[in-house]
Scaffold this active site. Structure first.
Site, PDB file in Angstrom:
ATOM      1  N   ASP A   1       0.833  -1.202   0.000  1.00 52.62           N
ATOM      2  CA  ASP A   1       0.000   0.000   0.000  1.00 52.62           C
ATOM      3  C   ASP A   1       0.875   1.263   0.000  1.00 52.62           C
ATOM      4  OD1 ASP A   1      -2.255   1.623   0.038  1.00 52.62           O
ATOM      5  OD2 ASP A   1      -2.506   1.494   2.208  1.00 52.62           O
TER       6      ASP A   1
ATOM      7  N   HIS B   1      -3.145   1.531  11.765  1.00 45.89           N
ATOM      8  CA  HIS B   1      -2.955   0.091  11.551  1.00 45.89           C
ATOM      9  C   HIS B   1      -1.478  -0.232  11.394  1.00 45.89           C
ATOM     10  CE1 HIS B   1      -3.842   2.171   7.687  1.00 45.89           C
ATOM     11  NE2 HIS B   1      -2.757   1.551   7.294  1.00 45.89           N
TER      12      HIS B   1
ATOM     13  N   GLN C   1      -3.360  -5.086   6.286  1.00 47.51           N
ATOM     14  CA  GLN C   1      -3.200  -3.971   7.235  1.00 47.51           C
ATOM     15  C   GLN C   1      -4.183  -4.155   8.388  1.00 47.51           C
ATOM     16  OE1 GLN C   1      -3.776  -1.326   3.929  1.00 47.51           O
ATOM     17  NE2 GLN C   1      -1.959  -0.132   4.451  1.00 47.51           N
TER      18      GLN C   1
ATOM     19  N   ARG D   1       2.809  13.299   9.807  1.00 46.71           N
ATOM     20  CA  ARG D   1       1.537  13.147   9.076  1.00 46.71           C
ATOM     21  C   ARG D   1       0.863  11.891   9.602  1.00 46.71           C
ATOM     22  NH1 ARG D   1      -0.707   9.839   5.264  1.00 46.71           N
ATOM     23  NH2 ARG D   1      -1.935  10.716   3.570  1.00 46.71           N
TER      24      ARG D   1
ATOM     25  N   ASP E   1      -1.701   9.193   9.668  1.00 49.36           N
ATOM     26  CA  ASP E   1      -2.465   8.594   8.572  1.00 49.36           C
ATOM     27  C   ASP E   1      -3.824   8.058   9.035  1.00 49.36           C
ATOM     28  OD1 ASP E   1      -2.388   7.515   5.779  1.00 49.36           O
ATOM     29  OD2 ASP E   1      -2.615   5.615   6.838  1.00 49.36           O
TER      30      ASP E   1
ATOM     31  N   GLU F   1      -4.293  13.368   8.340  1.00 45.43           N
ATOM     32  CA  GLU F   1      -4.805  12.900   7.050  1.00 45.43           C
ATOM     33  C   GLU F   1      -6.226  12.421   7.308  1.00 45.43           C
ATOM     34  OE1 GLU F   1      -5.749  10.151   3.732  1.00 45.43           O
ATOM     35  OE2 GLU F   1      -5.228   9.375   5.703  1.00 45.43           O
TER      36      GLU F   1
ATOM     37  N   ASP G   1      -3.066   9.827  -3.457  1.00 43.27           N
ATOM     38  CA  ASP G   1      -4.303   9.060  -3.438  1.00 43.27           C
ATOM     39  C   ASP G   1      -5.194   9.486  -4.593  1.00 43.27           C
ATOM     40  OD1 ASP G   1      -3.830   7.342  -1.311  1.00 43.27           O
ATOM     41  OD2 ASP G   1      -4.381   8.867   0.160  1.00 43.27           O
TER      42      ASP G   1
ATOM     43  N   ARG H   1      -3.986   3.723  -8.318  1.00 42.46           N
ATOM     44  CA  ARG H   1      -3.379   4.972  -7.839  1.00 42.46           C
ATOM     45  C   ARG H   1      -1.914   5.061  -8.274  1.00 42.46           C
ATOM     46  NH1 ARG H   1      -4.709   4.767  -1.541  1.00 42.46           N
ATOM     47  NH2 ARG H   1      -4.050   2.636  -1.922  1.00 42.46           N
TER      48      ARG H   1
HETATM   49  C1  GLC Z   1      -4.100   6.953   3.761  1.00 41.23           C
HETATM   50  C2  GLC Z   1      -3.084   7.016   2.658  1.00 41.23           C
HETATM   51  C3  GLC Z   1      -3.431   6.005   1.609  1.00 41.23           C
HETATM   52  C4  GLC Z   1      -3.451   4.622   2.236  1.00 41.23           C
HETATM   53  C5  GLC Z   1      -4.356   4.607   3.465  1.00 41.23           C
HETATM   54  C6  GLC Z   1      -4.157   3.360   4.275  1.00 41.23           C
HETATM   55  O1  GLC Z   1      -5.365   7.285   3.318  1.00 41.23           O
HETATM   56  O2  GLC Z   1      -3.020   8.313   2.127  1.00 41.23           O
HETATM   57  O3  GLC Z   1      -2.519   6.033   0.553  1.00 41.23           O
HETATM   58  O4  GLC Z   1      -3.887   3.695   1.314  1.00 41.23           O
HETATM   59  O5  GLC Z   1      -4.095   5.682   4.333  1.00 41.23           O
HETATM   60  O6  GLC Z   1      -2.923   3.405   4.936  1.00 41.23           O
END
Ligand code: GLC
Length: 682
Positions: free
Chosen positions: A176, A219, A287, A317, A319, A361, A431, A555
């Site tokens: 990912d 995660h 994940q 950042r 996530d 995020e 993304d 993506r």
């Molecule tokens: C966030 C990331 C994305 C990822 C997701 C899971 O949204 O920007 O790219 O797939 O988290 O970690």
């Protein structure tokens, strides 16, 4: 969200944990919780300062005491909401504070000096000179030392903030994009070492640049050391994850929890043979979501944050923070507890590493978004930065429909960020673009929300006659009809199509459109982020399917390897690369000359008499007003100067036109096709 008459979480670690049963308990008011938090903090204080005296010089202890008093309360209250029903709450708080003091003791001297400067200028990341660049270290420059060797290139673009996409050790195979981490404490060996990261941070700081790094707090990879220990039978680590012996609870949750990847990873649970359980997996099956109702998870992630900060990372950042807490019968998104977790981490990290800020995020609806900056029923400090997803979506909506009405309505509804926080603004990211168009906003301008979302997805996939875009549909969800978009900014803005036709007019329009989108992001107010490759108008990576690690996740079409040969053409006058690179570099330069763009203060869209023009106004309390005007149409337009009420009053100049006076023709400000003005007082 209100905390009055709030609810209590019962039986957190007991058999009913998964059900997260909530019992209304009117006796638990904010006042009660605050008293509990203050008492716990007061009782921990002496021991904390004693420990601080052992690891820090005397003047640093004073500063830490002041931060403890200021930020300790920011952390203790949300911690009391989260874990205050536990008998060991006070011991937990004391332990977390010990962790914080130890991290303060380990903080390198150079970073403490940086902290001190940032405590004097706490809005350092909101300065008008800030411009961010985002890239994968490997795709940009091979590895971390490679990135160091490219910093001059970034300086050419006026970059002051570098966000390196996930760089911690990730699982083998599909990962990912690095968001499936196996070890939070080790740089991925493919990218370098922890020492390389520290050296890069040092060099960035020497150049007055900041470093942003991802921390995946929602995660871990199914192969993370914690998950491996859980699989090996260790109950301590088994309690780090959300596991279910049978389908009854997963099925109950599935009734209300949306799917993030309906196409490529449907459902939110994955069977683990090792654990003989269903594991909560919001994203990919590999994940595993962490169970933040377990304070050990909170504590472990706090340690990770502090250690990462002490390596020289300035911006964490965080996530997928919308998913941090789960509750039966809800979408398990944006729950109050998710915010309390962020507030608590933020308060605690501030005590040890005050120069470090959080970026959330949270790609969520407009009403939820600003909460991640701490704007709730009242302000509770949380993250300092959050992605301005609405601006991104609305900018693309405006240029597709050549109409600024929906953006004006939608952006007007968004609350202002609290003082000391700001947006990151961007044209696109790694993304997909999720078409977050609110039905009510759409209805206000006579548009059907669903139909417009579908229009945007199909338009940007190039499926609508007359579309200039060459992206692709991402995660078409047959159940909801919703679809998202993948594609490089240049491909979505029309460059791929224009290059294919060889039509110079289309090419000019596409370049203008790409620059217009960046001029909105750079001029809106916030910290603008530039995504790698967009500065030289790179198109989609058509070879993304050849990489097995990409799986079937399209993506990757907008996560290419940097084309350094194309980058060379930035020096060739008249080339597309030169026009786009110079245009984007000029925006950074214009920002530096425009204190009105210091990101404090509100930005509001403005109605003009021309719906082809997206107009906005930002009012900085000290540096004054900037008026942005973007003609989203590919024909020339104008707006009534009097409607905006500025020309007579200001005699303004256009920053983007080398500070020349704004022309007024018969009472109207002309706006050439696909162009932007940043209008300020002379
Ligand atoms: C966030 C990331 C994305 C990822 C997701 C899971 O949204 O920007 O790219 O797939 O988290 O970690």
């Amino acid at each position: 969200m209100t905390r009055h008459g709030a609810r209590r979480i019962v039986g957190l670690r007991a058999a009913t944990r998964e059900e997260l049963v909530l019992a209304a308990d009117p006796s638990l008011t904010e006042r009660t919780r605050r008293a509990q938090a203050s008492a716990a903090l007061a009782r921990a204080r002496d021991a904390v300062l004693e420990r601080a005296a052992a690891v820090l010089p005397a003047d640093e202890v004073d500063a830490l005491a002041a931060r403890l008093d200021r930020y300790g309360r920011d952390a203790a209250l949300p911690l009391a909401w989260l874990y205050g029903d536990r008998d060991d709450f006070e011991a937990l708080l004391a332990r977390l504070l010990r962790t914080v003091v130890d991290a303060a003791g380990e903080r390198p001297h150079a970073l403490r000096r940086l902290d001190r400067r940032r405590e004097i200028d706490p809005e350092w990341f909101l300065r008008e000179s800030m411009v961010g660049y985002v890239c994968y270290a490997d795709r940009f420059a091979g590895d971390l030392p490679g990135v160091r060797s490219r910093l001059d290139y970034l300086e050419e673009l006026g970059v002051r903030y570098l966000h390196l996409m996930p760089l911690l050790a990730a699982r083998a195979g599909e990962d990912d994009g690095g968001y499936a981490v196996v070890d939070f404490d080790r740089v991925d060996p493919r990218l370098g070492t922890n020492a390389d990261l520290e050296e890069l941070a040092t060099e960035l700081h020497e150049r007055d640049m900041a470093l942003c790094v991802d921390l995946v707090v929602n995660h871990t990879a199914a192969e993370h050391t914690w998950a491996e220990r859980a699989k090996a039978g260790d109950p301590f680590y088994q309690a780090f994850y959300l596991t279910y012996p049978d389908r009854s609870l997963p099925d109950a949750y599935e009734r209300t929890v949306p799917e993030t990847f309906p196409d490529t990873a449907p459902g939110n649970f994955t069977w683990s043979a090792e654990l003989s359980s269903w594991v909560w997996t919001t994203f990919y099956p590999f994940q595993w979501d962490l169970d933040h109702s377990n304070p050990e998870v909170f504590a472990a992630l706090l340690e990770v944050m502090l250690r990462t900060a002490n390596r020289g990372v300035d911006v964490l950042r965080l996530d997928a923070v919308r998913c941090l807490w789960k509750r039966l019968g809800t979408t398990c998104e944006n729950l109050p507890e998710a915010h309390w977790l962020l507030q608590a981490w933020r308060g605690l990290t501030r005590i040890a590493t005050p120069g470090v800020v959080f970026k959330a995020e949270a790609i969520v609806g407009p009403d939820q978004l600003v909460q991640y900056l701490g704007a709730h029923d009242r302000e509770h400090p949380e993250c300092e930065l959050a992605y301005h997803n609405q601006l991104m979506v609305m900018s693309w909506s405006a240029v597709a429909s050549r109409d600024a009405r929906l953006p004006t309505v939608a952006l007007d509804r968004l609350a202002d960020p609290p003082r000391g926080t700001g947006w990151v603004t961007y044209v696109r990211c790694h993304d997909d673009i999720g078409w977050a168009v609110d039905d009510a906003d759409a209805a206000t301008v006579g548009v059907n929300g669903f139909a417009h979302r579908r229009f945007l997805a199909e338009f940007y996939a190039g499926q609508i006659p007359g579309s200039f875009a060459r992206g692709a549909i991402y995660q078409d969800d047959p159940r909801t009809g919703d679809a998202r978009t993948s594609g490089m900014a240049a491909a979505l803005a029309g460059l791929t199509e224009a290059r294919a036709t060889g039509d110079p007019l289309l090419l000019d329009q596409a370049v203008r459109r790409l620059l217009l989108l960046h001029a909105i992001a750079y001029g809106w107010g916030g910290l603008p982020l530039l995504w790698m490759g967009d500065e030289i108008a790179m198109g989609n990576d058509d070879d993304w399917t050849l990489d097995p690690a990409a799986g079937d996740d399209n993506r990757w079409m907008h996560r290419p390897h940097m084309d350094w040969q194309a980058a060379q053409r930035r020096h060739h006058p008249g080339s597309v690369e030169q026009r786009v690179f110079a245009g984007i570099a000029a925006l950074a330069d214009a920002r530096r000359r425009t204190p009105e763009l210091h990101a404090i203060g509100p930005t509001r869209p403005v109605w003009t008499d021309n719906h082809r023009v997206l107009a906005w106004r930002r009012d900085h309390p000290r540096f004054g007003t900037l008026l942005g005007l973007a003609n989203v149409h590919d024909a020339d337009q104008s707006v009534d100067a009097e409607i905006l009420g500025v020309v007579r009053a200001w005699d303004p100049v256009d920053v983007l036109d080398d500070d020349r006076p704004v022309p007024v023709d018969a009472g109207r400000i002309p706006l050439p096709r696909l162009s932007v003005r940043w209008v300020v007082a002379p």
